[in-house]
Each structure stands twice: as C-alpha cells, then as structure tokens.
Design an enzyme around this catalytic site. Sequence first.
Site, PDB file in Angstrom:
ATOM      1  N   TYR A 151       0.789  -1.226   0.000  1.00 40.79           N
ATOM      2  CA  TYR A 151       0.000   0.000   0.000  1.00 40.79           C
ATOM      3  C   TYR A 151       0.824   1.279   0.000  1.00 40.79           C
ATOM      4  CZ  TYR A 151      -3.583  -3.394   1.131  1.00 40.79           C
ATOM      5  OH  TYR A 151      -4.420  -4.484   1.103  1.00 40.79           O
ATOM      6  N   HIS A 197      -8.360   1.980  -5.925  1.00 40.10           N
ATOM      7  CA  HIS A 197      -7.524   1.092  -5.110  1.00 40.10           C
ATOM      8  C   HIS A 197      -6.067   1.490  -5.256  1.00 40.10           C
ATOM      9  CE1 HIS A 197     -10.862  -1.580  -4.307  1.00 40.10           C
ATOM     10  NE2 HIS A 197     -11.184  -1.473  -5.586  1.00 40.10           N
TER      11      HIS A 197
END
Length: 159
Positions: free
Chosen positions: A37, A115
Amino acid sequence: MRGFRRKQAIEELTMKKILLVNGPNLRLLGRREPEIYGHDTLADIVDACRECAGELGFELVDFQSDSEGELISCIGEAPLKDIAGIIINPAGYTHTSVALHDALLAADLPAVEVHLSNIFKREDFRHTSITGSACIGVVAGFGKESYVLAVRALAARLQ
C-alpha cells in the site's frame, strides 16, 4: 478588490462537492503493509485529493469508517448534502458487499472506485469487485496517484 472577493465568495458557495469514502483499515495506511500500500498515510492521500479537487473547482469532503453500515449511511446521505459525485475505496468490502453496491446505485451519483494496489495482481479473491459495477470506472494500481486520477476522472465527468 471588493468585486473579486464577492465573486470568490459566490464561487465557493456554488462549488460542487466530491465525496471521498474510504473503507476498513485504510486509517492504517503508512503503517500497514507498505510493500503493498505504500508509505503515504490516509491524510497524505486526502490532502492530495483535496488539492487536486480544488484546482479543478471542486470541494472534497472525506469520510473513513471500518463499519460497513456507516459507509452505507454516508453514501445514502450524499445526495441530501449536495454531493455531485463519489470516489470510493471500499477496501475489503470491494469483494463482499452487495449492500455497498446497492447504496452506490441508490445514491444515483456518478462514482469511481479506487484502489492503491492492482487488485488483479493479488490473491484470486481480490479479482472480483462487487462494488465496481455500480461505478462509472475503476482506477487501481498506482498508489496515491490512483486517487488523484480518480478525482480528475470524476471531475471531468461532472463538468
């Protein structure tokens, strides 16, 4: 100078709003699995989105919750709060939540799913997005830039 301030005040009152909705565990960004991430925090991402939205003439309103019900309520209230469009990272609910899908459809606002990671390069269960089919598009795999791209795409659709 007075006319300029008055014009600026009127523009701020009529500025269209984009709602940025972030789902479960995204408050942990910057600490949680940075190899997937990245190192940006949710605050970093929201700031980048707010700056981009402002440059494009939009106000950004942000919301994060780990609770599916709170996310659904936020989306459901969006049309009542003069929101023009939604950007959503449903996080883990992407792959499981028919209720979020239905809330996006019921809001009847253009929405973009976003995302940080490329969900299609991850575990098989992440390859299916239930919520994505309620959106006009999906942006994934570009880290923080995914969010900025989503702001640009939604703003272009709203103008």
